[in-house]
Design an enzyme around this catalytic site. Sequence first.
Site, PDB file in Angstrom:
ATOM      1  N   CYS A   1       0.867  -1.184   0.000  1.00 49.65           N
ATOM      2  CA  CYS A   1       0.000   0.000   0.000  1.00 49.65           C
ATOM      3  C   CYS A   1       0.900   1.229   0.000  1.00 49.65           C
ATOM      4  CB  CYS A   1      -0.879  -0.016   1.251  1.00 49.65           C
ATOM      5  SG  CYS A   1      -1.901   1.456   1.450  1.00 49.65           S
TER       6      CYS A   1
ATOM      7  N   CYS B   1      -0.821   3.396  -6.705  1.00 49.25           N
ATOM      8  CA  CYS B   1      -1.694   2.842  -5.661  1.00 49.25           C
ATOM      9  C   CYS B   1      -1.943   1.405  -6.078  1.00 49.25           C
ATOM     10  CB  CYS B   1      -3.005   3.633  -5.614  1.00 49.25           C
ATOM     11  SG  CYS B   1      -4.326   2.818  -4.659  1.00 49.25           S
TER      12      CYS B   1
HETATM   13  N1  DGL Z   1      -4.037   0.534  -1.972  1.00 47.62           N
HETATM   14  C1  DGL Z   1      -3.656   1.732  -1.335  1.00 47.62           C
HETATM   15  C2  DGL Z   1      -2.394   2.337  -1.956  1.00 47.62           C
HETATM   16  O1  DGL Z   1      -1.597   1.641  -2.551  1.00 47.62           O
HETATM   17  C3  DGL Z   1      -4.674   2.800  -1.024  1.00 47.62           C
HETATM   18  C4  DGL Z   1      -6.137   2.613  -1.161  1.00 47.62           C
HETATM   19  C5  DGL Z   1      -6.905   3.420  -0.118  1.00 47.62           C
HETATM   20  O2  DGL Z   1      -7.110   2.867   0.956  1.00 47.62           O
HETATM   21  O3  DGL Z   1      -7.261   4.573  -0.360  1.00 47.62           O
HETATM   22  O4  DGL Z   1      -2.160   3.511  -1.828  1.00 47.62           O
END
Ligand code: DGL
Length: 257
Positions: A74, A184
């Site tokens: 993440c 993301c």
């Molecule tokens: N998957 C997460 C990232 O790589 C963020 C998604 C979220 O919770 O807004 O930033």
Amino acid sequence: MKKTDYIGFFDSGLGGLSVLKHALQVFPEENYIFFADCGHFPYGEKTPEQVREYSIASCDRMYEKGIKALVIACNTATSAAIHEMREKYQIPVISMEPAVKPAMEADPTGKIIVMATPGTIASGRYKRLIDRLGCNDRLINIPCKGLADLVEKGDFESEEIYGYIKDIFVPHASERVTGIVLGCTHYSFVRNAVEKTAANVFKDMPEIYDGMYGTVRQLGNLLRKDDMLSESGKSEVIVMTSGTEEDRKLIEYILKK
Ligand code: DGL
């Protein structure tokens, strides 16, 4: 610690599964735990303090099980909490960051679109990255508020997703965009929609960059260095979530797909 101990993968939702699925291809003999903090999703529009608190509480639950490495799949959690996590956990902690460097190096003058959550784009860690690379004037930073929520619905080819991506690309149609960075882990699942839309909007097809490949490579490097790569011949994935039973079912479905 044993070679067959689990590797923890963490995300706010199902996005981190894109990284885990790639890791499963590269290291099919490892055991994995995937923790999705669906109960607090989305992270991208929360304060860094909230993201830090939620992500450390989630990773603590995997750490207590005795994992041999932790992958923060993440970008938003990396930017808010990686420093504290590395201090707290006495195992390799591998991070995720927008792949701006390879995008910038591939073409010396083209513009680069960075798609990431508002939290990642506003973070000090991201600012330091682009200062270090000295490429601020070449970046088109797009805080994609709400895009991870659309991905979290589980239909990666939905009209809403195509519409969203078109709306963010069209204002830049006349620029020479040579790279698009998926900053993301949720956006990796809509790579197809990003590619198709980019092919329609831009004169020349930009290259797509995804930080997950570097993250999985780094995981392998660190495990190899400590002689901790598993050679057991089998693999298991345990799914944990702070969300509902429905969240778990969707995660398990996407994992198998
Ligand atoms: N998957 C997460 C990232 O790589 C963020 C998604 C979220 O919770 O807004 O930033």
